[in-house]
Write a protein that holds these residues in place. Structure first.
Motif, PDB file in Angstrom:
ATOM      1  N   ARG A  50      55.895   4.085   2.584  1.00 43.64           N
ATOM      2  CA  ARG A  50      56.289   3.429   4.182  1.00 43.64           C
ATOM      3  C   ARG A  50      55.271   3.254   4.944  1.00 43.64           C
ATOM      4  NH1 ARG A  50      59.661   3.272   1.060  1.00 43.64           N
ATOM      5  NH2 ARG A  50      61.744   4.207   1.030  1.00 43.64           N
ATOM      6  N   ASP A  82      65.106  10.030   0.185  1.00 42.65           N
ATOM      7  CA  ASP A  82      64.783   8.894   0.755  1.00 42.65           C
ATOM      8  C   ASP A  82      65.964   8.039   1.057  1.00 42.65           C
ATOM      9  OD1 ASP A  82      63.779   6.263  -1.190  1.00 42.65           O
ATOM     10  OD2 ASP A  82      63.937   8.208  -1.850  1.00 42.65           O
ATOM     11  N   ALA A  83      66.198   7.187   1.802  1.00 43.79           N
ATOM     12  CA  ALA A  83      67.340   6.517   2.188  1.00 43.79           C
ATOM     13  C   ALA A  83      67.450   5.453   1.089  1.00 43.79           C
ATOM     14  CB  ALA A  83      67.587   5.981   3.563  1.00 43.79           C
ATOM     15  N   ARG A  84      66.428   4.824   0.512  1.00 39.59           N
ATOM     16  CA  ARG A  84      66.580   3.625  -0.541  1.00 39.59           C
ATOM     17  C   ARG A  84      66.635   4.107  -1.840  1.00 39.59           C
ATOM     18  NH1 ARG A  84      61.287   0.121   1.646  1.00 39.59           N
ATOM     19  NH2 ARG A  84      61.755   0.514   3.789  1.00 39.59           N
ATOM     20  N   GLY A  85      66.553   5.463  -2.098  1.00 39.16           N
ATOM     21  CA  GLY A  85      66.785   6.206  -3.411  1.00 39.16           C
ATOM     22  C   GLY A  85      65.694   5.656  -4.305  1.00 39.16           C
ATOM     23  N   GLU A  86      64.336   5.552  -3.994  1.00 37.63           N
ATOM     24  CA  GLU A  86      63.401   5.248  -4.816  1.00 37.63           C
ATOM     25  C   GLU A  86      62.756   6.486  -5.271  1.00 37.63           C
ATOM     26  OE1 GLU A  86      62.292   1.085  -2.193  1.00 37.63           O
ATOM     27  OE2 GLU A  86      60.869   2.969  -2.099  1.00 37.63           O
ATOM     28  N   ARG A 137      67.788  10.852   4.421  1.00 34.52           N
ATOM     29  CA  ARG A 137      69.086  11.296   4.617  1.00 34.52           C
ATOM     30  C   ARG A 137      69.130  12.823   4.194  1.00 34.52           C
ATOM     31  NH1 ARG A 137      71.282   9.135   8.045  1.00 34.52           N
ATOM     32  NH2 ARG A 137      73.339   9.650   7.468  1.00 34.52           N
ATOM     33  N   LEU A 161      56.151   9.129  -0.463  1.00 35.89           N
ATOM     34  CA  LEU A 161      57.087   8.405   0.291  1.00 35.89           C
ATOM     35  C   LEU A 161      56.405   7.922   1.675  1.00 35.89           C
ATOM     36  CD1 LEU A 161      59.907   7.509   1.467  1.00 35.89           C
ATOM     37  CD2 LEU A 161      60.162   9.928   2.166  1.00 35.89           C
ATOM     38  N   HIS A 214      66.479   6.729   9.398  1.00 36.65           N
ATOM     39  CA  HIS A 214      66.605   5.301   8.367  1.00 36.65           C
ATOM     40  C   HIS A 214      66.033   5.555   7.188  1.00 36.65           C
ATOM     41  CE1 HIS A 214      68.717   3.717  11.789  1.00 36.65           C
ATOM     42  NE2 HIS A 214      67.647   3.656  12.672  1.00 36.65           N
ATOM     43  N   ASP A 215      64.715   6.530   7.191  1.00 33.58           N
ATOM     44  CA  ASP A 215      64.092   6.620   6.135  1.00 33.58           C
ATOM     45  C   ASP A 215      64.760   7.733   5.182  1.00 33.58           C
ATOM     46  OD1 ASP A 215      61.752   4.789   6.849  1.00 33.58           O
ATOM     47  OD2 ASP A 215      61.514   6.230   8.185  1.00 33.58           O
TER      48      ASP A 215
END
Length: 440
Positions: A328, A283-287, A158, A324, A155-156
């Protein structure tokens, strides 16, 4: 004298160094579990080791100079050329597949950005001598397990995966010629950053017509293997590449990492030497920038070291990964800690504290004591500031009369009196034996 390091470089105070050491411990432990062994090479290499791989244009990104022996040299900007040189030197003697990893500090003179500095530490993991997709699956699995080991989940992060052979077959099917492939790769690589109209114009400048350019850019979306097979599977080259990729996916499933992975044809990897499956971890959020990237480079060893062996590898830098983990809340508190602080009532007890500290240290404990005479309350404050778990208080009357010390747990202040010899015997027993030490 400036109080700051050079632009793009970092000071590692104890807390920051502890964070880096934490990441490296996980890298090293997971690599070991996968059968990889560690190596290293020199931080300074001949300049042509890099220009042979990347062309003269890379010189503008290097820290390079002519040394006192009149040799053009550069601080290493990456590890792959050194790895190729070292493998080539002993290729016949090495057990195949070669499984090596390293954690070098790398240097590039480039514009600083979020997640990109002029120096960083990078995990490099490489395999040599296996052409099957089993090796590609193993490589991605070790990268994912390293992130798992640091507390990240699917979930963090991909893993976005493609295959240069599959993409080349699809591009040929929509009308891209072999000569136009570099321009096509560049366009697909920039789909997420540049407007479509700009990409069409660039492709036109490379001789790619409007209809072909539109079909080319239409490939740059998320596909499944089944969708690609239904749409383009009647092409023999595409079908063969899809069969290979499907086997790769099956291996990822068996290795328990498939939930992290998505097929993404926009992952091209800018370096021209990649020849097969390529991947980047985001990272899954694209940050943040890419955490990790790599793939198969079956022709590079021959180009750099005249050894014709299939190879693949990836690099994972510490800068983006550290950002990252902190974002998190996964970077553990790594404040300095001590097992024991030996506090003395007066300076005449210092030799007892020193001999006790020496014994405890040989048992593996972290121990401090005052290096000059201080009041007991100051020593106990110092023990708390040092992160000590317990304070062992030596007072003249208790030690001389009863041979006792007072042990205080600094977390809750609870105290207990112990015979010093018996207390040390208990520490020796906890350590599993004498270890060549005696409480005498």
């Amino acid at each position: 004298m400036s109080a700051k390091p050079l632009p793009g470089f970092r000071d590692f105070y104890p807390a920051e160094l502890a964070e880096r050491a934490h990441v490296m411990r996980v890298w090293r432990e997971v690599a070991r579990r996968y059968g990889f062994v560690e190596y290293d090479g020199p931080p300074l290499e001949p300049l042509d080791l890099y220009t042979r791989k990347s062309g003269d244009e890379i010189v503008g990104q290097l820290y390079n100079f002519v040394d006192k022996g009149d040799r053009p040299v550069a601080l290493r900007p990456e590890m792959t050329p050194t790895f190729a040189r070292m493998v080539a030197a002993r290729a016949n003697a090495l057990r195949k597949p070669v499984r090596w990893f390293s954690m070098p500090q790398l240097f590039r003179y480039e514009r600083q950005q979020k997640g990109r500095l002029r120096e960083h530490f990078q995990l490099n993991v490489d395999m040599v001598g296996e052409a099957d997709v089993t090796a590609d699956a193993e490589l991605l699995a070790v990268a994912i397990d390293m992130l798992r080991g640091l507390g990240l989940t699917q979930h963090d992060v991909r893993a976005r995966v493609s295959d240069r052979r599959l993409l080349a077959a699809l591009l040929a099917r929509v009308g891209v010629t072999e000569a136009q492939l570099p321009a096509a790769y560049q366009a697909i690589d920039k789909v997420e950053r540049d407007p479509r109209t700009v990409l069409v114009e660039r492709l036109a400048g490379a001789g790619v017509g409007g209809d072909v350019a539109e079909r080319l850019l239409d490939l740059a979306r998320l596909w499944s293997v089944d969708e690609l097979r239904a749409t383009h599977g009647d092409d023999a080259a595409v079908s063969e590449a899809l069969d290979r990729f499907a086997r790769y996916q099956a291996h990822l499933t068996a290795l328990g990492v498939h939930e992290w992975v998505v097929l993404d044809l926009t992952i091209v990897r800018g370096l021209a030497y990649y020849t097969g499956i390529v991947f980047e971890l985001f990272d899954a959020r694209g940050e943040f920038r890419a955490i990790c990237g790599g793939g198969r480079y079956d022709t590079l060893l021959k180009a750099l070291g005249d050894v014709d062996l299939p190879a693949l590898g990836f690099g994972m830098g510490d800068v983006v990964l550290g950002e990252l983990l902190r974002a998190r809340g996964l970077m553990p508190s790594l404040a300095p800690t001590l097992d024991y602080w030996l506090a003395v009532e007066d300076a005449e007890l210092l030799p007892v504290a020193q001999s006790t500290a020496s014994l405890l240290r040989r048992l593996g404990h972290a121990v401090e004591y005052p290096l000059r005479e201080q009041a007991l309350n100051k020593q106990l404050k110092a023990a708390v500031n040092a992160g000590a778990r317990e304070a062992v208080i030596l007072r003249r009357e208790a030690l001389a009369g009863r041979g006792e010390v007072l042990v205080r747990a600094l977390s809750d202040g609870q105290e207990s009196a112990h015979q010093l010899g018996a207390w040390l015997e208990a520490r020796i027993a906890e350590a599993g034996g004498a270890h060549g030490v005696s409480p005498a």
